[in-house]
Scaffold this motif. Sequence first.
Motif, PDB file in Angstrom:
ATOM      1  N   LEU A  60       0.681  -0.736  -0.350  1.00 53.57           N
ATOM      2  CA  LEU A  60       0.200   0.274  -0.214  1.00 53.57           C
ATOM      3  C   LEU A  60       0.975   1.477   0.254  1.00 53.57           C
ATOM      4  CD1 LEU A  60      -2.678  -1.144   2.700  1.00 53.57           C
ATOM      5  CD2 LEU A  60      -2.744  -0.999   0.056  1.00 53.57           C
ATOM      6  N   LEU A  67      -6.780   4.439   2.842  1.00 52.24           N
ATOM      7  CA  LEU A  67      -6.905   2.660   3.136  1.00 52.24           C
ATOM      8  C   LEU A  67      -8.381   2.787   3.763  1.00 52.24           C
ATOM      9  CD1 LEU A  67      -5.747   0.960   4.960  1.00 52.24           C
ATOM     10  CD2 LEU A  67      -6.501   2.490   6.730  1.00 52.24           C
ATOM     11  N   GLU A  68      -9.422   2.810   3.798  1.00 53.25           N
ATOM     12  CA  GLU A  68     -10.616   2.326   3.563  1.00 53.25           C
ATOM     13  C   GLU A  68     -11.200   2.426   2.727  1.00 53.25           C
ATOM     14  OE1 GLU A  68     -10.162   4.814   6.555  1.00 53.25           O
ATOM     15  OE2 GLU A  68     -10.053   3.510   8.172  1.00 53.25           O
ATOM     16  N   ALA A  71      -9.671  -0.547   0.923  1.00 51.73           N
ATOM     17  CA  ALA A  71      -9.646  -1.705   1.255  1.00 51.73           C
ATOM     18  C   ALA A  71     -11.403  -2.183   1.514  1.00 51.73           C
ATOM     19  CB  ALA A  71      -9.273  -1.563   2.855  1.00 51.73           C
ATOM     20  N   ALA A  75     -10.385  -5.703   0.417  1.00 55.41           N
ATOM     21  CA  ALA A  75      -9.954  -6.743   1.411  1.00 55.41           C
ATOM     22  C   ALA A  75     -11.112  -8.330   0.767  1.00 55.41           C
ATOM     23  CB  ALA A  75     -10.755  -6.219   2.456  1.00 55.41           C
ATOM     24  N   VAL A  81      -0.366  -8.352   2.654  1.00 55.52           N
ATOM     25  CA  VAL A  81      -0.124  -6.679   2.784  1.00 55.52           C
ATOM     26  C   VAL A  81       0.773  -5.768   3.708  1.00 55.52           C
ATOM     27  CG1 VAL A  81      -2.235  -4.400   3.443  1.00 55.52           C
ATOM     28  CG2 VAL A  81      -2.706  -6.569   2.494  1.00 55.52           C
ATOM     29  N   SER A  83       2.026  -2.036   4.035  1.00 56.46           N
ATOM     30  CA  SER A  83       1.656  -0.767   4.287  1.00 56.46           C
ATOM     31  C   SER A  83       3.027   0.539   4.355  1.00 56.46           C
ATOM     32  CB  SER A  83       0.942   0.040   5.215  1.00 56.46           C
ATOM     33  OG  SER A  83       0.158   0.512   5.276  1.00 56.46           O
ATOM     34  N   LEU A  93      -4.969  -1.782   9.798  1.00 58.85           N
ATOM     35  CA  LEU A  93      -4.071  -2.535   8.861  1.00 58.85           C
ATOM     36  C   LEU A  93      -5.232  -3.398   9.113  1.00 58.85           C
ATOM     37  CD1 LEU A  93      -0.741  -2.369   8.569  1.00 58.85           C
ATOM     38  CD2 LEU A  93      -2.790  -0.482   7.575  1.00 58.85           C
ATOM     39  N   ALA A  96      -8.737  -2.873   8.157  1.00 62.01           N
ATOM     40  CA  ALA A  96      -9.232  -2.850   6.773  1.00 62.01           C
ATOM     41  C   ALA A  96      -9.386  -4.381   6.422  1.00 62.01           C
ATOM     42  CB  ALA A  96      -8.270  -1.755   6.654  1.00 62.01           C
ATOM     43  N   TYR A  97      -8.386  -4.748   6.965  1.00 62.05           N
ATOM     44  CA  TYR A  97      -7.772  -6.483   5.844  1.00 62.05           C
ATOM     45  C   TYR A  97      -7.603  -7.232   7.291  1.00 62.05           C
ATOM     46  CZ  TYR A  97      -5.820  -3.228   1.841  1.00 62.05           C
ATOM     47  OH  TYR A  97      -6.529  -2.835   1.074  1.00 62.05           O
ATOM     48  N   THR A 100      -5.943 -11.513   6.934  1.00 60.97           N
ATOM     49  CA  THR A 100      -4.737 -11.262   5.806  1.00 60.97           C
ATOM     50  C   THR A 100      -3.765 -11.299   6.807  1.00 60.97           C
ATOM     51  OG1 THR A 100      -6.279  -9.838   4.515  1.00 60.97           O
ATOM     52  CG2 THR A 100      -4.036  -9.599   4.055  1.00 60.97           C
ATOM     53  N   VAL A 102      -0.226  -9.071   7.567  1.00 58.95           N
ATOM     54  CA  VAL A 102      -0.366  -7.602   7.102  1.00 58.95           C
ATOM     55  C   VAL A 102       0.719  -7.311   7.824  1.00 58.95           C
ATOM     56  CG1 VAL A 102      -2.467  -6.727   7.609  1.00 58.95           C
ATOM     57  CG2 VAL A 102      -1.206  -6.984   9.447  1.00 58.95           C
TER      58      VAL A 102
END
Length: 252
Positions: A60, A67-68, A71, A75, A81, A83, A93, A96-97, A100, A102
Amino acid sequence: MRVGLIGSGNMARAIARGWSDPVLCTDSGSGRAEALVDELGGDVADSNVALAEEADLVVLCHKPAQLEAVAAEIAGRAKAVASVLGATPIAALQAAYPDTPVFRLMPNTPVEVRRGIVCMAVGPGVERDLEHKVDALFARLGQVVRIDEKLLDVATGVMGVGPAYAALVVEAQVDAAVRLGLPAAQAAELASETLAGTAALLAARDYDTLAVRREVTSPGGSTARGLAALEAGGLRSAFQDAIDAVLGGARR
Ligand SMILES: NC(=O)c1ccc[n+]([C@@H]2O[C@H](COP(=O)([O-])OP(=O)(O)OC[C@H]3O[C@@H](n4cnc5c(N)ncnc54)[C@H](OP(=O)(O)O)[C@@H]3O)[C@@H](O)[C@H]2O)c1
């Protein structure tokens, strides 16, 4: 590992140049993704969704405010991911994900010439193998420094903004030298290479700043007079104010 960059601005470009591999990237319509592909080869993905589906790791490189929105598109599709978003904690994070792996990274722009620092904090539950791969990927850009996430914003106040501070210090020295007759280009080379050489010397002295300063500073000598002038000019308190300003801005 196929890497995709969401965003093709200053940080994405520095990272991509550091890797010097063909890129897979997007932008929000400026054409900077196309420019990056023209420079390094690779592909502009048709969409963030297409990028997330193709990449093993989505980096990212947009602004924290996006961000949102990003995602909401990817997402559930992004496999992992990483960032580089300033002041965006792992908790944000993960929210948002969800489900996943991160990584929260803070690189600085010298990654472009593979002399960067990449501070890294790893989200919970990330598998060792993936962690090693991401570590190795970013180690190609300089030095990866594992850091307690609580201190990542403070670290940013040193290394993230640091290239701008260093450039300003060089610029101020150039202006001062030009006033006394040294050509600007020559002054810039002298000041920049002195910074680079001093960084290497500090590393050789275990980052003992006092030792390096003492080796240049004879009692009552010219360096002592110069340092006293900088202290009287408020150099130390200016750096205190600067880090407070950086962190204050990050919290807003
Ligand atoms: N600059 C640094 O030294 C530095 C250091 C460490 C971390 N960071 C972090 O890196 C991130 C990017 O900073 P920057 O300086 O590179 O900013 P930047 O130059 O403004 O680049 C942001 C990029 O994100 C793209 N973008 C925005 N919304 C998007 C979307 N919905 N889908 C795809 N791409 C989108 C923009 O597209 P357009 O090109 O179309 O506008 C642009 O290419 C920030 O989160 C910052 O905190 C920066």
